[in-house]
Design a protein around this motif. Sequence first.
Motif, PDB file in Angstrom:
ATOM      1  N   PHE A  29       0.851  -1.224   0.005  1.00 43.35           N
ATOM      2  CA  PHE A  29       0.124  -0.134  -0.072  1.00 43.35           C
ATOM      3  C   PHE A  29       0.954   1.247   0.037  1.00 43.35           C
ATOM      4  CE2 PHE A  29      -1.981   3.184   2.879  1.00 43.35           C
ATOM      5  CZ  PHE A  29      -2.949   3.895   1.945  1.00 43.35           C
ATOM      6  N   LEU A  30       0.590   2.176  -0.988  1.00 39.79           N
ATOM      7  CA  LEU A  30       1.403   3.524  -1.137  1.00 39.79           C
ATOM      8  C   LEU A  30       0.585   4.545  -0.356  1.00 39.79           C
ATOM      9  CD1 LEU A  30       2.846   3.231  -4.604  1.00 39.79           C
ATOM     10  CD2 LEU A  30       3.817   2.524  -2.438  1.00 39.79           C
ATOM     11  N   GLY A  31      -0.645   4.756  -0.787  1.00 36.21           N
ATOM     12  CA  GLY A  31      -1.375   5.834  -0.234  1.00 36.21           C
ATOM     13  C   GLY A  31      -2.552   6.322  -1.223  1.00 36.21           C
ATOM     14  N   PHE A  32      -3.409   6.923  -0.464  1.00 39.64           N
ATOM     15  CA  PHE A  32      -4.639   7.749  -1.217  1.00 39.64           C
ATOM     16  C   PHE A  32      -4.903   9.009  -0.432  1.00 39.64           C
ATOM     17  CE2 PHE A  32      -6.713   4.924   1.925  1.00 39.64           C
ATOM     18  CZ  PHE A  32      -7.792   5.432   2.178  1.00 39.64           C
ATOM     19  N   ALA A  33      -5.635   9.874  -1.339  1.00 35.92           N
ATOM     20  CA  ALA A  33      -6.254  10.892  -0.667  1.00 35.92           C
ATOM     21  C   ALA A  33      -7.909  10.762  -1.091  1.00 35.92           C
ATOM     22  CB  ALA A  33      -5.852  12.372  -1.700  1.00 35.92           C
ATOM     23  N   ALA A  34      -8.621  11.374   0.183  1.00 31.13           N
ATOM     24  CA  ALA A  34      -9.971  11.298   0.110  1.00 31.13           C
ATOM     25  C   ALA A  34     -10.645  12.443   0.799  1.00 31.13           C
ATOM     26  CB  ALA A  34     -10.244   9.801   0.854  1.00 31.13           C
ATOM     27  N   LEU A  35     -11.850  12.475   0.525  1.00 32.60           N
ATOM     28  CA  LEU A  35     -12.660  13.393   1.533  1.00 32.60           C
ATOM     29  C   LEU A  35     -13.625  12.629   2.349  1.00 32.60           C
ATOM     30  CD1 LEU A  35     -13.971  16.098  -1.191  1.00 32.60           C
ATOM     31  CD2 LEU A  35     -11.961  16.178   0.430  1.00 32.60           C
ATOM     32  N   PHE A  36     -13.470  12.803   3.553  1.00 33.00           N
ATOM     33  CA  PHE A  36     -14.074  12.019   4.581  1.00 33.00           C
ATOM     34  C   PHE A  36     -14.722  12.943   5.572  1.00 33.00           C
ATOM     35  CE2 PHE A  36     -13.974   9.218   8.455  1.00 33.00           C
ATOM     36  CZ  PHE A  36     -15.240   8.395   8.007  1.00 33.00           C
TER      37      PHE A  36
END
Length: 237
Positions: free
Chosen positions: A89-96
Amino acid sequence: MAKRLPKNQLPLDFSVRGDRMILALGQVESQRAAHGIFEELLAGNWLIEPAGEMADVSSAQDIIRQLGAKLPFPEVVKVAQLHSAPADFLGFAALFRQKGWVFVNALADANERYYHTYLLTSALGLYPSYPAPESMAQRAEQLVFQSLLPVQDVRSFFHEGITRLPGYLAADIADFFKVPFAIVLKRALQTNIITDEQFRHFMTVRPVHTHKPSELFLAPEGGIDDLEAQLFGAADE
């Protein structure tokens, strides 16, 4: 006929309650892990606030200020370094929950994690204008390059005709910029500091940290004598 997705892209569309993934890094394995992590978060199976065993959580405001771009970032942006994420797993951006979140792997190499954090933070400010993930990622990379890898600094470590680069110096260069050495080389190639041939050759160099840290020399503009001594002296001993 439905458009066929590339093999390294998953159909991620989280729109429930406004919560959605903005950008996931890496190939299929990393994106699949990101998908699973976000679904667990949406389902309420684990919490990131307050910070605890699952993640270290910090504000991204310093990163946003350093990027220096006037972008429509969410009012609150936080970074979560996940302790139990899969190795790929590298990463992710999200709205939460009406906040911007950047999720990265706490066990990743420090320079890799630093670079990914900046890249994903940039994406949170770009997504309203870049609906296509590929173009968003490219623009985010440009912003990060401008912020973390100024051309004059990258040029200080390379000069025309350089053919050898020892592993310890590659590691020092990467640590100076706090990004993977391959990213420094990519920036140097894009700005014509190094040639395609130099890029291919230097990509084979494995950064190696010495037990005794050596002083990193940042060559002044046009001055290469001391840098050449550092590059070639150790190899000749």
